[in-house]
Scaffold this active site. Structure first.
Site, mmCIF file in Angstrom:
data_model
loop_
_atom_site.group_PDB
_atom_site.id
_atom_site.type_symbol
_atom_site.label_atom_id
_atom_site.label_comp_id
_atom_site.label_asym_id
_atom_site.label_seq_id
_atom_site.Cartn_x
_atom_site.Cartn_y
_atom_site.Cartn_z
ATOM 1 N N LYS A 1 0.864 -1.179 0.000
ATOM 2 C CA LYS A 1 0.000 0.000 0.000
ATOM 3 C C LYS A 1 0.896 1.223 0.000
ATOM 4 O O LYS A 1 2.060 1.137 0.423
ATOM 5 C CB LYS A 1 -0.867 0.004 1.275
ATOM 6 N N GLY B 1 -22.214 5.206 4.350
ATOM 7 C CA GLY B 1 -21.333 5.645 3.270
ATOM 8 C C GLY B 1 -21.856 5.140 1.942
ATOM 9 O O GLY B 1 -21.833 3.942 1.666
ATOM 10 N N VAL B 2 -22.371 6.069 1.134
ATOM 11 C CA VAL B 2 -22.929 5.670 -0.166
ATOM 12 C C VAL B 2 -22.149 6.368 -1.280
ATOM 13 O O VAL B 2 -22.703 7.059 -2.117
ATOM 14 C CB VAL B 2 -24.455 5.936 -0.243
ATOM 15 N N GLY B 3 -20.835 6.156 -1.246
ATOM 16 C CA GLY B 3 -19.938 6.693 -2.275
ATOM 17 C C GLY B 3 -19.842 5.719 -3.427
ATOM 18 O O GLY B 3 -20.845 5.103 -3.823
ATOM 19 N N VAL C 1 -18.552 2.610 -3.866
ATOM 20 C CA VAL C 1 -18.993 1.232 -3.635
ATOM 21 C C VAL C 1 -20.410 1.214 -3.048
ATOM 22 O O VAL C 1 -21.263 0.430 -3.466
ATOM 23 C CB VAL C 1 -18.026 0.478 -2.694
ATOM 24 N N TYR D 1 -22.940 3.081 -3.318
ATOM 25 C CA TYR D 1 -24.017 3.307 -4.277
ATOM 26 C C TYR D 1 -24.386 2.006 -5.011
ATOM 27 O O TYR D 1 -25.550 1.612 -5.073
ATOM 28 C CB TYR D 1 -23.621 4.389 -5.296
HETATM 29 P P1 NAD Z 1 -15.830 6.802 -1.453
HETATM 30 O O1 NAD Z 1 -14.932 7.876 -0.935
HETATM 31 O O2 NAD Z 1 -16.317 6.888 -2.846
HETATM 32 O O3 NAD Z 1 -17.129 6.650 -0.525
HETATM 33 C C1 NAD Z 1 -17.107 6.787 0.853
HETATM 34 C C2 NAD Z 1 -18.358 7.534 1.255
HETATM 35 O O4 NAD Z 1 -18.390 7.598 2.685
HETATM 36 C C3 NAD Z 1 -18.397 8.974 0.743
HETATM 37 O O5 NAD Z 1 -19.649 9.213 0.125
HETATM 38 C C4 NAD Z 1 -18.198 9.807 2.000
HETATM 39 O O6 NAD Z 1 -18.880 11.039 1.957
HETATM 40 C C5 NAD Z 1 -18.800 8.901 3.051
HETATM 41 N N1 NAD Z 1 -18.353 9.161 4.419
HETATM 42 C C6 NAD Z 1 -17.140 9.586 4.853
HETATM 43 N N2 NAD Z 1 -17.135 9.726 6.185
HETATM 44 C C7 NAD Z 1 -18.357 9.362 6.615
HETATM 45 C C8 NAD Z 1 -18.981 9.288 7.886
HETATM 46 N N3 NAD Z 1 -18.324 9.620 9.007
HETATM 47 N N4 NAD Z 1 -20.271 8.877 7.958
HETATM 48 C C9 NAD Z 1 -20.952 8.537 6.845
HETATM 49 N N5 NAD Z 1 -20.414 8.606 5.611
HETATM 50 C C10 NAD Z 1 -19.140 9.013 5.494
HETATM 51 O O7 NAD Z 1 -15.021 5.438 -1.188
HETATM 52 P P2 NAD Z 1 -15.323 4.002 -1.797
HETATM 53 O O8 NAD Z 1 -14.403 3.781 -2.935
HETATM 54 O O9 NAD Z 1 -16.794 3.814 -1.973
HETATM 55 O O10 NAD Z 1 -14.807 3.088 -0.598
HETATM 56 C C11 NAD Z 1 -15.552 2.948 0.587
HETATM 57 C C12 NAD Z 1 -14.793 2.066 1.561
HETATM 58 O O11 NAD Z 1 -14.541 0.796 0.968
HETATM 59 C C13 NAD Z 1 -13.405 2.601 1.963
HETATM 60 O O12 NAD Z 1 -13.143 2.207 3.291
HETATM 61 C C14 NAD Z 1 -12.463 1.865 1.035
HETATM 62 O O13 NAD Z 1 -11.161 1.755 1.581
HETATM 63 C C15 NAD Z 1 -13.153 0.519 0.951
HETATM 64 N N6 NAD Z 1 -12.857 -0.234 -0.266
HETATM 65 C C16 NAD Z 1 -13.129 0.302 -1.488
HETATM 66 C C17 NAD Z 1 -12.854 -0.430 -2.635
HETATM 67 C C18 NAD Z 1 -13.191 0.096 -3.997
HETATM 68 O O14 NAD Z 1 -13.226 -0.687 -4.960
HETATM 69 N N7 NAD Z 1 -13.469 1.381 -4.162
HETATM 70 C C19 NAD Z 1 -12.274 -1.709 -2.527
HETATM 71 C C20 NAD Z 1 -12.030 -2.249 -1.251
HETATM 72 C C21 NAD Z 1 -12.314 -1.486 -0.128
#
Ligand code: NAD
Length: 344
Positions: A80, A178-180, A182, A184
């Site tokens: 990482k 968290g509806v970012g 993933v 969503y």
């Molecule tokens: P992202 O940044 O797109 O989404 C995260 C969401 O969480 C955002 O909408 C943000 O506003 C929200 N958020 C932040 N702090 C918050 C809080 N205190 N309360 C509620 N919501 C909050 O990230 P992502 O790519 O969707 O990843 C989400 C998680 O999954 C992370 O922990 C990431 O490390 C993990 N992950 C992601 C992937 C991937 O393919 N993107 C793969 C493995 C693990």
């Protein structure tokens, strides 16, 4: 600041501190273990309050990647990197990621970088001007999030099968934190199967989207833990299973995509004592890295089929944990270590 004696050092093979005066780059690249192959893991950009926190984050995340890749059956090790900078306020990203690409290249392929929290495929593309050791570029395997969401959705189904004896999620209530990216796509899968969604986020437009498209009920961030739901799906930050949140949980399943969900390993025992089934984070959220692993000869069907194996892997972890009266986290760690040591 201790490195070799750091609590999260865990026999890392290599930790590289990167500094480039011209661009202002300050980064740490951690290569945890390469028994299974080159260390794959994303590049996180975060405004860490201290260098200690950046080091702690990169060490924990890179170990998680070793375990994740092993449990997903990939011939990839774990690593990482973190860039210490504000992702929203970095004037010259091109200079920063060009310098970062040079450092990645200096490792000669022992570490392969990809996007992560705070970075984008465009940033990684800039780094790729200096090194071939990058993955997840646009036009290749692309955005990993839909695959992470698919794996998480199937992992939730495995947990429901084991804990509730049900094959369908119809009518079950899921709290998604968290509806970012993933979150969503996960909500989309859950909604399509008839689950009822309770969601929270700190970014209003993301919330509005899932409320409009999937009829999700919106709650304030601090209220997500005590919702009367069957499943709590952490999909934002790490360490949300802790001494404060644990007593509030009404869900009987914790299964989401966030990395490092347990604040400490002892919280796995606390969940078990309360009869809450925990889907180990690095097993359930491996869909994205599985898709990236197909980057050089991309085949969406093969990638999807491998992501689908997360369902059976989790069922195996759950039943072994039951049979041995151990936590699911402990059993997954042991399974991963066996795979890594065998490859030595
Ligand atoms: P992202 O940044 O797109 O989404 C995260 C969401 O969480 C955002 O909408 C943000 O506003 C929200 N958020 C932040 N702090 C918050 C809080 N205190 N309360 C509620 N919501 C909050 O990230 P992502 O790519 O969707 O990843 C989400 C998680 O999954 C992370 O922990 C990431 O490390 C993990 N992950 C992601 C992937 C991937 O393919 N993107 C793969 C493995 C693990």
């Amino acid at each position: 600041m201790a490195v070799f004696n750091h609590p999260s050092f865990d026999e890392h093979e290599q930790v590289v501190f990167c500094h480039d005066k011209a661009s202002g780059l300050k980064a740490i690249i951690a290569v945890h273990n390469t028994n299974l192959g080159p260390a794959f893991g994303g590049t996180r950009m975060w405004n860490y309050p201290s260098e200690e926190e950046a080091l702690n984050d990169v060490l924990r995340l890179s170990k998680g990647m070793t375990y994740k890749n092993a449990m997903a059956g990939l011939t990839m090790g774990g690593g990482k990197s973190v860039i210490i900078a504000d992702p929203q306020n970095t004037p010259d990203r091109a200079a920063l990621f060009t310098a970062f690409g040079r450092f990645v290249n200096s490792l000669g392929g022992r570490y392969v970088a990809a996007e992560d929290v705070g970075t984008t495929p465009a940033d990684i593309k800039i780094a790729s001007s200096q090194t071939p050791y990058v993955a997840g570029l646009e036009g290749k395997s692309g955005d990993p999030s839909p695959f992470t969401a698919l794996g998480t959705y199937l992992g939730i189904k495995a947990a429901v099968k084991h804990q509730l004896g049900r094959d369908s999620l119809a009518g079950l209530r899921v709290a998604v934190q968290g509806v970012g990216h993933v979150g969503y796509y996960l909500c989309k899968h859950l909604h399509q199967e008839g689950a009822k969604l309770v969601v929270t986020d700190i970014h209003q437009p993301n919330l509005q989207r899932v409320a409009n498209e999937f009829g999700a009920t919106v709650v304030a961030p601090q209220d997500i833990y005590q919702q009367d739901v069957d499943i709590y799906a952490p999909c934002a930050l790490g360490a949300t299973i802790n001494d404060v949140t644990l007593p509030q949980l009404k869900a009987s399943i914790v299964a989401g995509c966030a990395n490092n969900q347990l604040a400490e390993m002892r919280h796995a025992q606390a969940l078990q004592q309360r009869g809450i089934l925990y889907a180990p984070d690095y097993v359930i959220n491996a869909g994205g890295i599985i898709n990236v692993s197909f980057e050089n000869q991309y085949d969406v069907q093969q990638s999807t089929a491998k992501v689908e194996q997360i369902y059976n892997t989790l069922l195996k972890v759950f039943s072994q944990a039951d049979a041995q009266a151990r936590t699911t986290a402990d059993v997954a760690d042991e399974m991963a270590r066996a795979i890594i040591n065998q490859a030595k």
